[in-house]
Design an enzyme around this catalytic site. Structure first.
Site, PDB file in Angstrom:
ATOM      1  N   PHE A   1       0.853  -1.183   0.000  1.00  0.00           N
ATOM      2  CA  PHE A   1       0.000   0.000   0.000  1.00  0.00           C
ATOM      3  C   PHE A   1       0.891   1.236   0.000  1.00  0.00           C
ATOM      4  O   PHE A   1       1.827   1.344   0.800  1.00  0.00           O
ATOM      5  CB  PHE A   1      -0.930   0.005   1.217  1.00  0.00           C
TER       6      PHE A   1
ATOM      7  N   ASP B   1       2.605  -4.574   8.599  1.00  0.00           N
ATOM      8  CA  ASP B   1       1.405  -3.750   8.511  1.00  0.00           C
ATOM      9  C   ASP B   1       0.206  -4.691   8.442  1.00  0.00           C
ATOM     10  O   ASP B   1       0.051  -5.437   7.470  1.00  0.00           O
ATOM     11  CB  ASP B   1       1.492  -2.857   7.259  1.00  0.00           C
TER      12      ASP B   1
ATOM     13  N   TYR C   1     -10.252   0.628  11.285  1.00  0.00           N
ATOM     14  CA  TYR C   1     -11.530   0.989  10.644  1.00  0.00           C
ATOM     15  C   TYR C   1     -11.922   0.086   9.491  1.00  0.00           C
ATOM     16  O   TYR C   1     -12.913   0.346   8.828  1.00  0.00           O
ATOM     17  CB  TYR C   1     -11.553   2.465  10.221  1.00  0.00           C
ATOM     18  N   LYS C   2     -11.132  -0.973   9.283  1.00  0.00           N
ATOM     19  CA  LYS C   2     -11.482  -1.933   8.238  1.00  0.00           C
ATOM     20  C   LYS C   2     -12.227  -3.111   8.892  1.00  0.00           C
ATOM     21  O   LYS C   2     -13.403  -2.992   9.226  1.00  0.00           O
ATOM     22  CB  LYS C   2     -10.227  -2.369   7.495  1.00  0.00           C
TER      23      LYS C   2
ATOM     24  N   ARG D   1     -12.360  -5.030  -6.411  1.00  0.00           N
ATOM     25  CA  ARG D   1     -11.975  -5.608  -5.126  1.00  0.00           C
ATOM     26  C   ARG D   1     -13.234  -5.851  -4.296  1.00  0.00           C
ATOM     27  O   ARG D   1     -14.082  -4.972  -4.175  1.00  0.00           O
ATOM     28  CB  ARG D   1     -11.033  -4.630  -4.425  1.00  0.00           C
TER      29      ARG D   1
END
Lengths: 416, 416
Positions: free
Chosen positions: B129, B201, B226-227, B375
């Site tokens: 990312f 990560d 928050y995922k 996705r």
């Protein structure tokens, strides 16, 4: 003003008095700690419910576009800019004051590396809020490039601290403990005359005293939204960079929100043009959204009226404490000169911690700061003259009655 | 499972199905984007109201103690620790993933400076990312000490990238785009065998796949709440440091929350013992408080059941797309091997952006990532097998009907 009736009359003539209705103020409390955590705007409860239930709950991922989440740091920054003498596009609300200071310091040092690489001194103030000193120490330790911190104090005034080794002067506009106010334009001019750049921490001035970053020719500024701007506990902070510096250097906390095209998912970092390059990662949207409720009230006030009332409240408080509590060992540590004063007033008392605990139990909420300092925030948007009279009455009763000597007031909590 | 009825039967046997009732799921939506922003726990609305109205509005400054605000990063960190194979006192929830990566990287490089000062290479992954790569680039540029970034990819596998110049290996456990899952224990062992430290990560794995930081002998980890942890938009991130490293070095974002005695207001920085030294400044309390609502639901689930269902949903999705949309140019980019897969599945399509816009308009919300990648997040806590069947049915209709060719699906928003 010598009687409570005088104070009540002053409240009736106060042009800012109607703004008090826009805040929730708990019954039985006189809140003199708005310089630490501002009170709740009435609009914030509904706003929080809407952000959580509608924007997050129903909008879900779509709200990054449809609710404008992605633009919040810049859109709210444009509003805040009007309170600190900045233009639209020059401020973002993001991260914490400490982190924004790190970004500004890194940028300022890099600019100096190109302009005057021999400058290796960062000037700050011994009595500055510690996090500013700690962030400077963290930067120095990280860089290992021979930087050092030089602290001004009574022994070393700014005039003597400035020489051609100084890269940056990082000061708080209003001192967190004493309430001392620097003359931003004069100090900036003096720093510039020695070739140094300035970083101003506006934590205790934004929303409380008139700030003119552009007119002062300042270089960088950071600050806090949850004190005089009533944005909510720990709400994101802000950063301003003078346009002449903004695009010179990309600050090192270079997360994807600061990329020119964050959704290209490119391997190489490319800083966004303008103040957006001072963003880093994804922001806490619920807390960030609430910043707007406090900002809107501050923008509805005339800042000159705010300043006028702030100083009048301070004068009244000093006068009443010194006259009505004269037999107690209270020492004013805030400058008496209004031109040198922010919006809070502090007194030393040998048993300051216990006195403050006793005051809080009686519903007069100020706070305590080491050493021995009773700190009282005087916030013109929701505090009146009679409130000040009543607070001093309670202080007098606590001191006269020696209630602060009770054992329970000596116990220390995690946060004092 | 070949029919919708098969899927409905699977939902009836699903031990995790009751957890769905703890979330607010908008009518008419199949949400396949929980890997980007998790959904709203039902408890969060009341919690937000309580924090804003009671804790902030009534408690005011007193809530730093009485509502436990000051301890939130560590108290919630202890809860999160149970989901990632860590012990209490090893995790804080604070700041953003990008910032926490910066802290971990600074600490890891400093440790190596003492142990093996010649090591000047930071290994990451070309397909990582981007914010992780940008933070590494920001650090290298700031330090000016000859560090360089080396990116693994198809041409340069990890085995070849590792040599005695490598200081740190910083990888995402699950790839944000492809869903590829690294074997944390094996990669860590390989890095250690070459003398390198690891930073993991966990943005796309915490709460989605079993994580055992302690058992993997990892060095540092950061991640996002928050995922899959459903903490709310932009909610604060987390950082974990192996106990053998924690007290070795103070990270350079050394704000007052990381001080051993923050309220002494001392001039000199002194890092707190343990993981609290990875804090920096005051945290956004409203957003931070809501983290607990999502965490509590995740902790109520058996992580082995979560993993089992996640893979079953993924297998089903792949099988249905490949069988029912076989005539369309869809290419699976996610590893087919369950052992190498996280909790989302991605397909390439030459017109991926338009196809995703058409899907979203039909109520199937996934997202699009450059280049050409559709996705789909498969979140076991609130998604069922019949949801997957229905989503593939809509995908089939959009592709068969070529509705994605409509002009409006080509317009790009700020966030895609």
């Amino acid at each position: 003003m010598h009687t409570r009736a005088d104070c009540q009359h002053a409240d009736l003539r106060d042009p800012l008095a109607p703004l008090r209705q826009q805040f929730e103020l708990p019954d039985g409390i006189i809140y003199l700690d708005g310089n630490s955590l501002g009170v709740l705007p009435k609009a914030a409860a509904a706003r929080a419910a809407s952000v959580v239930t509608q924007e997050w709950g129903s909008g879900l991922i779509r709200s990054w576009n449809t609710a404008g989440w992605f633009d919040l740091p810049a859109r709210l920054g444009d509003k805040l800019a009007r309170l600190i003498g900045a233009d639209p596009g020059q401020v973002v609300i993001t991260d914490t004051t400490s982190l924004n200071l790190f970004k500004a310091l890194a940028a300022a040092l890099r600019i100096q590396q190109h302009a005057a690489p021999e400058r290796r001194v960062i000037v700050s103030e011994r009595d500055n809020f510690p996090t500013d000193l700690y962030m400077i120490q963290g930067m120095i330790d990280l860089l290992q490039q021979g930087y050092e911190m030089r602290l001004i104090d009574e022994q070393l005034p700014l005039e003597q601290a400035l020489d051609d080794s100084v890269a940056v002067v990082a000061l708080s506009h209003v001192n967190y403990r004493t309430g001392h106010l620097h003359d931003m334009a004069a100090v900036t001019a003096r720093a510039h005359s020695h070739g140094a750049l300035t970083i101003w921490d506006l934590a205790h001035s934004a929303g409380a005293v008139p700030v003119d970053l552009t007119g002062s020719n300042a270089d960088f500024a950071v600050g806090c939204t949850y004190k005089y701007l009533n944005a909510g506990p720990g709400a994101p902070a802000f950063i301003w960079v003078a346009p002449r510096h903004t695009d010179q250097f990309w600050q090192p906390l270079s997360g994807w929100w600061s990329h020119q095209r964050p959704f290209d998912m490119a391997v190489d970092y490319e800083p966004a043009a303008g103040i957006r390059r001072y963003l880093c990662g994804t922001q806490p949207i619920v807390s960030l959204s609430l910043v707007e409720c406090g900002l809107d009230i501050a923008l509805a006030a005339d800042m000159n009226e705010v300043r006028k009332k702030s100083l009048a409240l301070g004068d009244l408080f000093i006068q009443l404490v010194e006259s009505r509590c004269a037999q107690h060992p209270l020492t004013l540590v805030t400058p008496r000169d209004p031109a040198r004063r922010g919006s809070h007033v502090s007194f030393r008392h040998p048993h300051g911690y216990q006195v403050m605990q006793a005051l809080i139990e009686r519903g007069v909420i100020g706070d305590y700061r080491e050493p021995e300092v009773l700190r009282f925030g005087l916030t013109p948007l929701y505090l009146g003259y009679a409130d000040v009279w009543d607070a001093v009455q309670v202080l007098k009763e606590v001191l006269d009655g020696e209630t602060w000597k009770q054992e329970r007031y000596s116990r220390r909590g995690a946060v004092t």
